[in-house]
Scaffold this motif. Structure first.
Motif, short mmCIF file in Angstrom:
data_model
loop_
_atom_site.label_atom_id
_atom_site.label_comp_id
_atom_site.label_asym_id
_atom_site.label_seq_id
_atom_site.Cartn_x
_atom_site.Cartn_y
_atom_site.Cartn_z
N LEU A 1 0.84 -1.20 0.00
CA LEU A 1 0.00 0.00 0.00
C LEU A 1 0.87 1.26 0.00
CD1 LEU A 1 -2.79 1.37 0.19
CD2 LEU A 1 -2.62 1.14 2.69
N VAL A 2 1.97 1.21 0.75
CA VAL A 2 2.88 2.36 0.80
C VAL A 2 3.52 2.58 -0.58
CG1 VAL A 2 4.90 3.36 1.91
CG2 VAL A 2 3.33 1.93 3.24
N TRP A 3 3.97 1.48 -1.21
CA TRP A 3 4.55 1.61 -2.54
C TRP A 3 3.54 2.13 -3.55
CZ3 TRP A 3 9.46 1.95 -3.37
CH2 TRP A 3 10.38 1.27 -2.55
N LEU B 1 8.22 5.62 6.49
CA LEU B 1 8.78 4.97 5.31
C LEU B 1 10.05 4.21 5.68
CD1 LEU B 1 8.46 7.83 2.64
CD2 LEU B 1 6.79 6.05 3.20
N ASP B 2 10.18 2.99 5.15
CA ASP B 2 11.42 2.26 5.40
C ASP B 2 12.51 2.80 4.47
OD1 ASP B 2 11.26 1.00 2.85
OD2 ASP B 2 10.28 -0.77 3.66
N GLN C 1 11.74 2.73 0.68
CA GLN C 1 10.64 3.64 0.36
C GLN C 1 11.09 5.09 0.47
OE1 GLN C 1 8.02 2.15 3.34
NE2 GLN C 1 7.22 0.48 2.06
N MET C 2 11.89 5.39 1.51
CA MET C 2 12.39 6.75 1.68
C MET C 2 13.28 7.16 0.51
SD MET C 2 12.34 9.46 3.63
CE MET C 2 11.85 8.95 5.30
N ARG C 3 14.16 6.25 0.08
CA ARG C 3 15.02 6.55 -1.06
C ARG C 3 14.18 6.83 -2.30
NH1 ARG C 3 20.18 6.05 -2.60
NH2 ARG C 3 20.79 5.04 -0.64
N SER C 4 13.20 5.98 -2.57
CA SER C 4 12.36 6.14 -3.74
C SER C 4 11.61 7.48 -3.69
CB SER C 4 11.36 4.98 -3.82
OG SER C 4 10.46 5.16 -4.89
N PHE C 5 11.05 7.80 -2.53
CA PHE C 5 10.30 9.05 -2.40
C PHE C 5 11.18 10.26 -2.64
CE2 PHE C 5 9.31 12.49 0.70
CZ PHE C 5 8.25 13.05 0.01
#
Length: 379
Positions: A31-33, A68-69, A72-76
């Motif tokens: 869901l976060v992704w 965010l893990d 996820q943080m890197r992607s964001f």
């Protein structure tokens, strides 16, 4: 075009008992992704074909953005750099809200490397019993460790949120919280009194008379103590609820108080662009679906001139400097002292407002009663 951007990350590890923000508890990483992908689509549609001004402030709020893990943080943050990176001003202020229970050195270093240069920790109290009462997941040890880790990761500009007027909170408990907060030596504080909002556990308890709040008199004493102690420690009160070391005021939040325009991205976010305000879909399923089809706007409207003038006064009076009357006249082609003449005269006579150096501002007497003064400007 706006020079400030707000981005909403709505996820939390749990729902605090006083919180009515657009936030969601989830254990589902997919869901976060999915949300980050939707946010990417919104950024693309918002910024791809626009003539951009230099972006001076970015504020990532929530929820808990540091939920965010690492991946996820890197992607964001790479998405932010993809769409805004070449437009960032040299003196960019890039703030991210953080929960002391959701940070570690590795995540903080990644954030710093990818452009975040200011942190706002939701501490609320340095009393562990109170933190538990609020439904917070951290304790005071987490706060100390988080600030230490942030400094180790290269963060110098660190803000802390505090709350007062809490259930069973005494003057002595609040005084001890301030002492412990000052010992950390951060650059900025935001301090708010508790507001019991609908659709929260605290509201349910309040209706059942099971929420033992301090009296209004005690809450006022806490606020006055806050102002007094902040001044002693060298923190300038630049806004009703905000205090900073010289040069460390929140540039992003001043965007709101100056009634300047800004982009708002993410579920439930609000924006103000070209004289028009917009509101994004709040529920995640609706936001995710709308981002597949276009911009996730559920409301958009032009702000009438009369409303914009009221907002300029109400927001500007929150600042210690007050409303810049010359700026008001330039923006609206009218003198605020004529538009709101009777209200201004009456509030000056009551000792609530004063005019000084081309600014209209709250007096020391009017500061604790700001909401009553602001209401006078609504017509």
């Amino acid at each position: 075009m706006p020079q400030s951007v707000y981005i909403h990350i709505p996820f939390c590890t749990n729902k605090c008992f006083y919180c009515d923000f657009n936030s969601f508890v989830t254990q589902n990483p997919q869901l976060v992704w999915d949300y980050l992908e939707a946010l990417k689509q919104e950024m693309k549609l918002t910024f791809a074909n626009r003539t951009m001004q230099p972006i001076k402030t970015i504020f990532v709020g929530g929820g808990t953005p540091t939920f965010l893990d690492l991946g996820q943080m890197r992607s964001f943050l790479e998405t932010v750099q993809q769409y805004l990176g070449k437009h960032l001003a040299p003196d960019l202020e890039f703030t991210m809200e953080a929960n002391p229970g959701t940070t570690d050195v590795e995540k903080l270093r990644l954030m710093r490397e990818l452009g975040v240069n200011r942190l706002s920790f939701g501490v609320q109290s340095f009393d562990n019993a109170l933190l538990n009462r609020l439904g917070r997941i951290h304790d005071t040890d987490d706060v100390y460790r988080s600030v230490e880790n942030a400094r180790a990761a290269g963060f110098e500009n660190i803000s802390i949120d505090l709350m007062f007027g809490l259930p069973d909170q005494t003057m002595e408990i609040f005084r001890q919280t301030l002492d412990k907060a000052f010992a950390l030596g951060t650059t900025h504080f935001s301090a708010y009194s508790l507001k019991v909002e609908e659709n929260t556990l605290f509201h349910t308890l309040y209706q059942k008379d099971q929420l033992p709040l301090p009296s209004e008199e005690t809450e006022l004493e806490m606020y006055l103590l806050l102002i007094e102690e902040m001044e002693k420690q060298g923190y300038h009160q630049y806004e009703i609820s905000n205090f900073a070391k010289p040069g460390c005021e929140s540039k992003h939040n001043k965007t709101y108080w100056l009634n300047n325009e800004y982009d708002g991205l993410g579920a439930g976010a609000h924006g103000y662009v070209n004289g028009r305000r917009h509101v994004n879909a709040g529920p995640l399923p609706i936001y995710l679906q709308m981002c597949k089809e276009g911009l996730p706007r559920v409301d958009e409207f032009e702000v009438p001139r009369e409303d914009a003038m009221e907002e300029q006064m109400i927001l500007g009076l929150r600042l210690s400097e007050g409303v810049d009357l010359g700026r008001f006249a330039k923006r609206f082609g009218a003198d605020a002292r004529e538009v709101f003449g009777e209200v201004i005269r009456e509030e000056i006579e009551k000792g609530m407002l004063e005019e000084q150096g081309g600014f209209l501002r709250l007096t020391r007497k009017g500061l604790p009663l700001g909401n009553e003064v602001f209401a006078r400007f609504l017509r």
